[in-house]
Scaffold this motif. Structure first.
Motif, PDB file in Angstrom:
ATOM      1  N   VAL A  64       0.832  -1.205   0.000  1.00  0.00           N
ATOM      2  CA  VAL A  64       0.000   0.000   0.000  1.00  0.00           C
ATOM      3  C   VAL A  64       0.868   1.257   0.000  1.00  0.00           C
ATOM      4  CG1 VAL A  64      -1.728   1.302   1.323  1.00  0.00           C
ATOM      5  CG2 VAL A  64      -1.911  -1.179   1.146  1.00  0.00           C
ATOM      6  N   LEU A  65       1.934   1.250   0.733  1.00  0.00           N
ATOM      7  CA  LEU A  65       2.725   2.463   0.924  1.00  0.00           C
ATOM      8  C   LEU A  65       3.591   2.815  -0.282  1.00  0.00           C
ATOM      9  CD1 LEU A  65       3.881   1.969   4.645  1.00  0.00           C
ATOM     10  CD2 LEU A  65       1.933   3.266   3.765  1.00  0.00           C
ATOM     11  N   GLN A  66       4.098   1.796  -1.010  1.00  0.00           N
ATOM     12  CA  GLN A  66       4.969   2.106  -2.136  1.00  0.00           C
ATOM     13  C   GLN A  66       4.247   2.878  -3.236  1.00  0.00           C
ATOM     14  OE1 GLN A  66       8.412   1.501  -2.167  1.00  0.00           O
ATOM     15  NE2 GLN A  66       8.177   2.949  -3.866  1.00  0.00           N
ATOM     16  N   PRO A  67       3.017   2.489  -3.606  1.00  0.00           N
ATOM     17  CA  PRO A  67       2.302   3.308  -4.596  1.00  0.00           C
ATOM     18  C   PRO A  67       2.062   4.743  -4.103  1.00  0.00           C
ATOM     19  CG  PRO A  67       1.300   1.150  -4.432  1.00  0.00           C
ATOM     20  CD  PRO A  67       2.292   1.235  -3.324  1.00  0.00           C
ATOM     21  N   ALA A  68       1.810   4.905  -2.786  1.00  0.00           N
ATOM     22  CA  ALA A  68       1.616   6.250  -2.250  1.00  0.00           C
ATOM     23  C   ALA A  68       2.914   7.056  -2.353  1.00  0.00           C
ATOM     24  CB  ALA A  68       1.142   6.173  -0.801  1.00  0.00           C
ATOM     25  N   ILE A  69       4.046   6.421  -2.099  1.00  0.00           N
ATOM     26  CA  ILE A  69       5.342   7.100  -2.216  1.00  0.00           C
ATOM     27  C   ILE A  69       5.605   7.525  -3.654  1.00  0.00           C
ATOM     28  CG2 ILE A  69       7.850   6.756  -2.029  1.00  0.00           C
ATOM     29  CD1 ILE A  69       7.310   4.917   0.368  1.00  0.00           C
ATOM     30  N   ASP A  70       5.274   6.613  -4.592  1.00  0.00           N
ATOM     31  CA  ASP A  70       5.512   6.912  -6.000  1.00  0.00           C
ATOM     32  C   ASP A  70       4.611   8.039  -6.482  1.00  0.00           C
ATOM     33  OD1 ASP A  70       7.360   4.884  -5.942  1.00  0.00           O
ATOM     34  OD2 ASP A  70       5.971   3.363  -6.743  1.00  0.00           O
ATOM     35  N   SER A  71       3.365   8.058  -6.018  1.00  0.00           N
ATOM     36  CA  SER A  71       2.439   9.090  -6.478  1.00  0.00           C
ATOM     37  C   SER A  71       2.803  10.475  -5.962  1.00  0.00           C
ATOM     38  CB  SER A  71       1.009   8.731  -6.058  1.00  0.00           C
ATOM     39  OG  SER A  71       0.898   8.750  -4.635  1.00  0.00           O
ATOM     40  N   LEU A  72       3.398  10.530  -4.760  1.00  0.00           N
ATOM     41  CA  LEU A  72       3.759  11.821  -4.182  1.00  0.00           C
ATOM     42  C   LEU A  72       5.217  12.181  -4.423  1.00  0.00           C
ATOM     43  CD1 LEU A  72       1.938  11.540  -0.703  1.00  0.00           C
ATOM     44  CD2 LEU A  72       1.173  12.786  -2.736  1.00  0.00           C
ATOM     45  N   GLY A  73       6.002  11.234  -4.896  1.00  0.00           N
ATOM     46  CA  GLY A  73       7.415  11.498  -5.128  1.00  0.00           C
ATOM     47  C   GLY A  73       8.192  11.691  -3.826  1.00  0.00           C
ATOM     48  N   LEU A  74       7.845  10.933  -2.806  1.00  0.00           N
ATOM     49  CA  LEU A  74       8.499  11.067  -1.505  1.00  0.00           C
ATOM     50  C   LEU A  74       9.854  10.375  -1.506  1.00  0.00           C
ATOM     51  CD1 LEU A  74       5.439  10.295   0.829  1.00  0.00           C
ATOM     52  CD2 LEU A  74       6.322  12.528   0.140  1.00  0.00           C
ATOM     53  N   GLN A  75      10.816  10.955  -0.809  1.00  0.00           N
ATOM     54  CA  GLN A  75      12.130  10.357  -0.660  1.00  0.00           C
ATOM     55  C   GLN A  75      12.163   9.511   0.624  1.00  0.00           C
ATOM     56  OE1 GLN A  75      14.446  10.650  -3.073  1.00  0.00           O
ATOM     57  NE2 GLN A  75      12.919  11.862  -4.200  1.00  0.00           N
ATOM     58  N   LEU A  76      11.251   8.570   0.681  1.00  0.00           N
ATOM     59  CA  LEU A  76      11.112   7.724   1.868  1.00  0.00           C
ATOM     60  C   LEU A  76      10.992   6.281   1.450  1.00  0.00           C
ATOM     61  CD1 LEU A  76       8.450   9.767   3.929  1.00  0.00           C
ATOM     62  CD2 LEU A  76      10.916   9.686   4.357  1.00  0.00           C
ATOM     63  N   THR A  77      11.372   5.389   2.346  1.00  0.00           N
ATOM     64  CA  THR A  77      11.135   3.957   2.145  1.00  0.00           C
ATOM     65  C   THR A  77       9.781   3.615   2.746  1.00  0.00           C
ATOM     66  OG1 THR A  77      12.165   3.348   4.242  1.00  0.00           O
ATOM     67  CG2 THR A  77      13.615   3.542   2.315  1.00  0.00           C
ATOM     68  N   PRO A  78       9.204   2.479   2.363  1.00  0.00           N
ATOM     69  CA  PRO A  78       7.931   2.077   2.975  1.00  0.00           C
ATOM     70  C   PRO A  78       8.009   1.958   4.504  1.00  0.00           C
ATOM     71  CG  PRO A  78       8.309   0.806   0.987  1.00  0.00           C
ATOM     72  CD  PRO A  78       9.559   1.613   1.223  1.00  0.00           C
TER      73      PRO A  78
END
Length: 468
Positions: A81-95
């Motif tokens: 769930v978290l990886q798609p959210a990171i990709d959509s927002l362009g966050l520099q974070l790991t899941p």
């Protein structure tokens, strides 16, 4: 320990308790100010079962969705769930890093899922919460599909979109200050208990009562002027110091009423507790009450009575004990009352042997026959054995306890030394007490300004000679 003991303990260390409480408050405030504000945004999802809508299917669907909703909440913090959210927002974070910012929970007996996101930016917090919610909808739909590309029986819908919060959710300064206040107060109490446990000094009447069964004859408040003017005659007649010795005199007379011997030994556990000033002023107080009194300086190691009273010391007790002169020729009258003083004489090399001799016993007997009261100033009990030896030859012993000058083990040893020689401990005088605080010695007395003035009566002065 009783409640009063704990209250006295707190009063003794109130500065420590207050200081720790303030320190805890300041630490909590510093921590709250050092923490960067964070914002919490929330989105809520509704879990529904897609069916024909019949009553039976709705009931089954509701039971099914309630059973599954907790699993969906747990899925919200998974990488799927978290990886798609990171990709959509362009966050520099790991899941895993994003999972620390996400909290997913369900409301009891409902099919609602709350997703909260925490971030230093309110806009970013709202964006993360919404992205995670949208990603969870897609993942659940994919997981619940019976076949790839098939229609999922479960549908998640956003019922409360995430919005940017207007105020930070942390740090909670009020809670932090309250915790700091309570923590500091608890630390102060802990230090107080530890200090009381480790501190063995005898500070007041309560400590003496706890340690000894002997009665307290009275207490004397520390007076800075007493170091320069130690004598009772140098103080005002209605001063607290004078009243203290009058009270000690009265209590001693009651404590000593059943004794045939008139000799009272005044001693202490250690030097510096005020035994000599107590013995001297007690003798003065008894003489002021109309009694004939003799004060004997039997401290043959560090005699001080002659210094206080301004008398000759070279001819005195030791002179009489070795037979160089008769005691009648050695007594020195002092003051306006019937007070006579036998100073120490020359300091001998064998004080214990002289004080325990038959000559000393005979001397005390002669003094008792000639005087109403015999007050003997003896050395401290613990450093030397003189006082214990002499205590066997007198009617009773008064033990002077200097506040904060003696420790409870030393006081216990002193009493044990008196018990060993079967001495009669008449009572305890607590000296050097503080004027204020939990260990202060208080009493009420009438001052000469508070009573109506009456015509003074004239008493004839009676002089009597002492013949031993």
């Amino acid at each position: 320990m009783e409640l009063s003991d704990y209250l006295r303990m707190a009063r003794r260390s109130w500065i420590t308790i207050v200081a720790c409480t303030i320190l805890g408050l300041l630490v909590a405030a510093a921590i709250s100010l050092s923490i960067k504000p964070s914002y919490t945004a929330q989105t809520r999802l509704f879990v529904a079962i897609q069916g024909s809508g019949s009553v039976s299917e709705l009931q089954q669907g509701n039971t099914f969705s309630q059973a599954r909703v907790q699993s969906y909440a747990e899925t919200a913090t998974t990488p799927a769930v978290l990886q798609p959210a990171i990709d959509s927002l362009g966050l520099q974070l790991t899941p895993a890093q994003l999972a620390d910012k996400i909290t997913a929970k369900t409301d009891a007996n409902t099919v609602l899922i709350s997703i909260e996101a925490v971030d230093p930016s309110p806009v970013q917090a709202a964006a993360i919460a919404q992205a995670v919610g949208n990603s969870l909808i897609a993942v659940v739909e994919n997981l619940e599909s019976p076949t790839p590309g098939g229609r999922s029986p479960v549908k998640l819908s956003v019922v409360t979109p995430a919005t940017a919060p207007s105020s930070p959710s942390g740090p909670n300064t009020r809670v932090n200050l309250a915790l700091g206040l309570l923590g500091g107060f608890a630390l102060g109490l802990a230090l107080t208990v530890l200090r009381t446990t480790l501190d063995t000094k005898v500070r007041g009447e309560s400590d003496v009562t706890r340690l000894l069964s002997a009665p307290i004859l009275g207490g004397i408040v520390f007076d800075a002027e007493a170091t320069k003017k130690p004598l009772l005659t140098q103080a005002r007649a209605q001063s607290p110091r004078a009243e203290s010795f009058r009270q000690i005199r009265t209590n001693l007379q009651f404590a000593h009423v059943s004794h045939a011997s008139k000799a009272v030994l005044v001693t202490s556990s250690l030097p510096g507790e005020g035994k000599t000033t107590t013995a001297t002023n007690l003798a003065i107080s008894l003489a002021q009450a109309g009694q004939t009194v003799v004060l004997v300086d039997a401290d043959l190691r560090r005699p001080r009575v002659d210094d206080y009273l301004g008398l000759e010391r070279n001819a005195g007790l030791t002179t009489a004990l070795v037979g160089s002169a008769d005691v009648n020729d050695l007594l020195q009258h002092w003051g306006e009352d019937d007070l006579y003083v036998l100073t120490s004489g020359v300091i001998p090399p064998n004080p214990s042997e002289l004080l325990g001799s038959a000559a000393m016993k005979d001397l005390i007997t002669r003094l008792e026959q000639a005087f109403d009261a015999v007050i003997i100033d003896a050395p401290p009990l613990l450093p030397v054995t003189d006082a214990a030896v002499l205590a066997q030859q007198v009617g009773g012993v008064v033990l002077v306890v200097g506040s904060s000058r003696v420790k409870s083990p030393d006081l216990a040893k002193s009493v044990a030394a008196l018990d060993m020689v079967e001495a009669d401990l008449l009572g305890v005088v607590v000296n050097l007490l503080p004027a204020k605080g939990p260990d202060a010695y208080s009493y009420t007395y009438y001052s000469n300004e508070s009573i109506p003035k009456r015509p003074a009566k004239t008493f004839s002065s009676v002089s009597r000679s002492v013949d031993l």
